[in-house]
Structure formats: C-alpha cells, structure tokens
Design a protein around this motif. Structure first.
Motif, short mmCIF file in Angstrom:
data_model
loop_
_atom_site.label_atom_id
_atom_site.label_comp_id
_atom_site.label_asym_id
_atom_site.label_seq_id
_atom_site.Cartn_x
_atom_site.Cartn_y
_atom_site.Cartn_z
N TRP A 84 45.02 42.71 33.65
CA TRP A 84 43.90 42.21 34.47
C TRP A 84 44.23 40.84 35.06
O TRP A 84 43.79 40.50 36.16
CB TRP A 84 42.62 42.18 33.63
N LEU A 85 45.01 40.05 34.35
CA LEU A 85 45.48 38.77 34.90
C LEU A 85 46.39 39.02 36.10
O LEU A 85 46.29 38.36 37.13
CB LEU A 85 46.29 38.00 33.85
N ILE A 133 33.28 37.17 38.91
CA ILE A 133 33.38 38.63 38.74
C ILE A 133 34.62 38.98 37.91
O ILE A 133 34.57 39.77 36.96
CB ILE A 133 33.46 39.33 40.11
N ILE A 134 35.76 38.37 38.27
CA ILE A 134 37.01 38.65 37.55
C ILE A 134 36.86 38.31 36.07
O ILE A 134 37.25 39.08 35.19
CB ILE A 134 38.19 37.84 38.16
N GLY A 135 36.24 37.16 35.82
CA GLY A 135 36.04 36.75 34.42
C GLY A 135 35.18 37.73 33.66
O GLY A 135 35.51 38.13 32.53
N GLY A 139 48.83 40.09 41.93
CA GLY A 139 49.54 41.16 42.64
C GLY A 139 48.87 41.50 43.96
O GLY A 139 49.53 41.69 44.98
N GLU A 140 47.54 41.54 43.93
CA GLU A 140 46.83 41.91 45.15
C GLU A 140 46.80 40.77 46.17
O GLU A 140 46.67 41.01 47.37
CB GLU A 140 45.40 42.36 44.79
N MET A 141 46.91 39.54 45.68
CA MET A 141 47.04 38.44 46.62
C MET A 141 48.37 38.54 47.35
O MET A 141 48.49 38.20 48.52
CB MET A 141 46.96 37.11 45.87
#
Ligand SMILES: Nc1ncnc2c1ncn2[C@@H]1O[C@H](COP(=O)(O)OP(=O)(O)O)[C@@H](O)[C@H]1O
Ligand SMILES: [Mg+2]
Lengths: 259, 288
Positions: A199-200, A236-238, A205-207
């Motif tokens: 998840w980190l 949201i990510i958190g 990766g998407e950036m």
C-alpha cells in the motif's frame, strides 16, 4: 464491564489524538498564512469530492472513489500473485538447508532494492503501465511473506517434531497437523507486512506511471494546485491503509492458536 | 515407523511356558554421546539393564543425570552411540507402536483439542482400526483419565495436571506393551498425583499386569509405591547406574498403610541416603 470501560477509554484517547492533530494542522495553516490549507477549507473541497466519488469523464478526469478502487484492485492482484509465489518458496527455504543456502543470497540482494526500481523492467516486460504497476506490487509483496514463511517453517519446535516421530506421523499428517498450524501465524505476519508495504508502494508507483489510481490523484491535484485535494488524498490513503492492516490483523489472530 | 507390533517371538513363548522370566526391555552397554559446540558429551555411559515383562521400574536420579536420555534410547527417539536396546526381543531402531511414550513436557500440539491430540496419535499408530473404532477408542481413553468433558478444549486452556493426563491418555490409547513415562506426574498436586497412581495401577491390573512400565521420577515415595525395582542413577556426565533397589512390598499396596511398613521405611532411607549423600552439613560447610 471492564471491557466497556477500556473501550470507552480507547475512544477518548483516539479523539484526543485526532483533536491534537487538527489543532496542530490549524496552527500550521495560520503560521503559513493559508499556504497550507486548514481543516475547514480542506473539508469543504474534500466533501465536494466525496459527493460524487465515482464519476468518470474520460482517462484524466475520474472520481476519487474510482481511482481508489483502481489502486485497490492493482494492489490485490500484485499481492495475491506475490503470495502465491512467496509462500511455496518460503516453505521450500524453511524446510531445506540446501534451498536456503542457494536462495538466501539472492533474496538478500533483491530485498533491499526499492520496488520502484523494478518499474522499468515491468514496463519492458508487459509494455503496459497498469501491468508494470501490478508487477512492482508483486515484487514488493514477495519479501516479507517469503522471509516470515521460511522463518515459521524452519522453527517448528523439537517438541512438536518429537510427537510426529514418536507416533509415526506420515509426511502428510506432519505437514497438515504440525507444519502448517505452526507456520500459519508466521505466514500471516508476513502477509500483513507485505500488504502494508504494498500500500505504501502503490501510491509512489502510480505517481510514476500516471493516469491511474490514488497516486495519480495526488499528483494531479498538485498539478492543479489544490493543496486541499492533496491533503484529502493523504487522509484517504491513511484510512485505507489502516483498514487493510486491521483486516489482516484480524486474519492473523484468527489463525493463531493459544500457546 | 519401522517396527511393527509383533506377537511375542516363539522364543518368548517357550521361555514363558518354561516359567523363565522374559525380558521385555534389554539395555546392553548403552552409551549416549551428544555433539556439542564444546565437543563430544557423554550423557550416559555403558548402562546395562534388563526389565522383565510386566515389571514396573522407576528410574530416579538428580536432574540432568541422563534419565530422559536413557528413556529415549528405549523409545527409539535417541540412538545409542554404543551398545543396543532390545524391546520385546527386537533391536530398537526408532519409535514403534509397541512402546508408548509420555514426554517430560507433555508435548501436546497446541492447536489441536484434547480429543484431536489423542486421535491423531491413534490414527497414525493403529492403522488397522476403522474410523468409528478409533473414535470409540479415543473417547473411552478420555473417560478413563476423566477428561471427557474437556475433550474440546485446547491444551492452552488446561492446567498442568490435565495436560499430563492427556499425554498419558495418548500413550495408553495405542495400548503398547511397554509404557515409558518421563516424569509423568511431576506437575501434579499431591492429591491428583495419588489418584493418578491408582489409575495407572488399575490399568496395569486390568491388563493382567502384562504391561511393562518404566517411569522416571524425582519422587521417592512415588517410586516405592509403584515400582518393583528402582534404578538409582549417578550424577552425570557419563552417568551410570549407581544401584538397583528391590521393592518387595506385596501388592496391592495401600498408600496409607505401606508408609508404616518397616520394609518401606528401610527402602525409603536407603534411597534418601543415596540421593542426598552430597548434601551433608560437612559438604555445605566446605562449600562456603
Ligand atoms: N540433544 C542433546 N544435546 C546435547 N546435550 C544433551 C541433549 N539432550 C540431553 N543432553 C544433556 O545430557 C544430560 C542428561 O540430560 P537428560 O537426560 O535430559 O537429564 P534428566 O532427564 O536426568 O534430567 C544433560 O547434561 C543434558 O544437558
Ligand atoms: Mg528429564
């Protein structure tokens, strides 16, 4: 009674923590003269986003919910593939000294490499950014699962092995009744670590790959100059990361036995 | 598992018919050495001992002297470095269904229930039984050790004494002709211990006193109450048999009564003297 009390206490502590964070955030915002948006303006922009999270206006304009969903799907694929490879290899490493001696140096060299470094390799192999992203998640998910599985398998206590020996357990019975039950908590520890790192890595990766996922959302918000959206994305990510970890912690507990 | 349950050999039958004693365990010049980082370590050295069929023998000695090691050579868990062990006339090369084993630390599988712990052993050893026979056997054995109500608990939910009873039930369930018990009652309180002694003797009687029992213990009273003979070991390393004490007390023995028996007291003193000889006041003084 005790339980209810400690639960209430836990909630109170949680609220205190959140309160402190909001206070710090608000103060930082004032300190920077609104360069960093405070909680209130962030919430205004953010709640707007949450009203229609699943809209889809073409490749570069999707709702945050849709983007998040895409990230979760890629993480799931990469993680499952990684698990399918890591668990059998972990068992092999843990049960055979020779396999350990051969494969351990390889693992030791590859493990410290940032998964992002694999992105070009993924692109070269698959010629597609989404697949390359799944590929780096796959690589990411390998190591913690592999290492913890191998550890579990190689540390079956002599006591348990003695039971198998004394009562003449078949190989099959040994694996099903001793090796697996003993290693499972270790395997789940590995899975929990893997999903955490995955998840980190997905955001980064998407950036890198662009055009998709919650990582792209952050980058896109930066280009659009919306700090409010970036902070919303971070939250949201958190929260999703927390939920993933909690989910795996529940799994881990349900597969552990009482000592 | 290499050994099979085999009917006593012809030789044994003939000997029995002639009224000769039959050895169920023969330990011949057994030495066990372990490889350690500091080199070879002899745990027990050149031990020879015969145990007759149907006999109850206790092994007693200070902790670390090699009692478990000696037991493990009989069970086949440890290979002697020199010498050999015969069980029911056959050379021991590994564990076998003719020998039931109760480990010193119970060795229950923590993720299996009481019932499953016994069932898996039964399932693995008694291959000829069908499923329902195995189930009945496990249930009967659990009732015998008064654990039937606890059959669905995990070992982590049991007291030390209950765990020990599960370990004993597991060894009994496979109905071996030789029972090897390594400090089986060590974790029990005095009351439970006494009732387990009675249970053990009951089982032994039920079986026409045909089962051979070798038991390690620290407890002198327990050893005298249960045994026909008591093997006293020297302190290790390279432990040997110091003495073998006969216990000619008539069975059935009654706990309350035998303690007043002069014979009992004599044996008790004798054992105490052998085990405590290092602990005279003079020794303690000289150590200070
Ligand atoms: N697997 C092993 N490796 C090395 N040394 C051992 C091993 N097992 C037992 N020993 C040593 O052998 C000696 C006797 O041990 P053990 O038979 O367990 O004693 P007891 O049961 O009388 O307390 C001890 O000194 C112990 O440290
Ligand atoms: Mg011992």
């Amino acid at each position: 009674m005790k339980n209810i009390q400690s639960n209430i206490l836990a909630i109170v502590y949680f609220l205190c923590g959140i309160g402190a964070l909001l206070l710090f955030w608000e103060m930082s915002s004032r300190f920077t003269d609104g360069e960093l948006p405070g909680p209130v303006p962030t919430w205004e922009v953010f709640s707007e986003l949450l009203k229609d999270p699943f809209y889809d206006f073409g490749p570069n304009d999707k709702g945050v919910g849709l983007l998040l969903w895409g990230s979760l799907v890629r993480v799931t694929y990469g993680f499952l593939l990684g698990t399918l490879v890591a668990v059998p290899f972990g068992i092999l490493l843990g049960s055979s000294k020779i396999a350990m001696n051969i494969l351990n140096p390889v693992v030791q060299i590859l493990k410290p490499v940032s998964p992002l470094a694999w992105f070009p390799i993924g692109l070269a192999i698959f010629q597609s950014a989404p697949s390359a992203t799944v590929f780096i998640i796959f690589i990411t998910s390998l190591w913690p699962t592999l290492i913890n599985t191998a550890f579990g398998v190689s540390t079956v206590p002599q006591d348990h092995k003695n039971v198998a020996k004394a009562f003449g357990f078949s190989k099959f019975k040994y694996v099903v009744k001793i090796l697996f039950p003993y290693s499972l908590p270790h395997i789940f520890t590995g899975l929990r670590l893997s999903i955490g790192v995955a998840w980190l890595v997905i955001v980064a990766g998407e950036m890198l790959s662009g055009g998709m996922g919650i990582g792209f959302f952050i980058w896109d918000s930066w280009n659009a100059g919306s700090m409010e959206k970036i902070i919303g994305g971070i939250l949201i990510i958190g929260i999703v990361g927390l939920l993933l970890d909690k989910g795996f912690s529940v799994l881990q507990k349900s597969f552990s036995y009482e000592k | 598992m290499k050994n099979n349950i085999e009917a006593p050999t012809l030789e044994m039958h003939i000997k029995e018919d002639l009224g000769l004693t039959v050895n169920s365990i023969e330990i011949k010049n057994v030495t066990v050495s372990f490889k350690t980082p500091k080199g070879k370590f002899d745990a027990v050295k050149d031990i020879s001992l015969n145990v007759r069929k149907g006999e109850i023998v206790s092994v007693i000695g200070h902790s670390g002297c090699g009692k478990s090691t000696l037991m493990n050579t009989i069970s086949g868990m440890v290979k002697p470095s020199q010498g050999e062990v015969l069980a029911n006339g056959k050379r021991v090369t590994g564990p076998g269904p003719d020998r039931g084993l109760v480990f010193q630390n119970y060795s229950l599988l923590p993720w299996l229930t009481v019932y499953q712990n016994i069932y898996e052993a039964v399932d693995s050893v008694l291959k000829d039984l069908n499923k329902s026979e195995k189930k009945t056997l496990v249930k009967d054995t659990l009732k015998m050790v008064n654990l039937y109500e606890h059959k669905d608990k995990l070992p982590g939910q049991l007291s030390g004494g209950m765990k020990q009873r599960v370990a004993i039930a597991r060894a009994f369930a496979i109905n071996p002709s030789i029972l090897l018990l390594d400090e089986p009652f060590g974790a029990l309180d005095a009351l439970t211990k006494s009732s387990m002694h009675i249970e053990l003797l009951k089982l032994w009687n039920l079986d026409n006193r045909d089962k051979t029992i070798v038991m390690v213990t620290h407890d002198i009273e327990e050893a005298i109450f249960l045994s026909d003979r008591i093997v006293v070991m020297n302190n290790g390393p390279a432990a040997t048999v110091k003495a073998i004490v006969d216990v000619p007390l008539i069975r059935p023995r009654h706990k309350k009564e035998i303690v007043h028996d002069p014979e009992y007291m004599k044996i008790h003193d004798q054992l105490l003297a052998m085990l405590m000889d290092k602990l005279s006041i003079a020794d303690i003084k000289s150590n200070i």
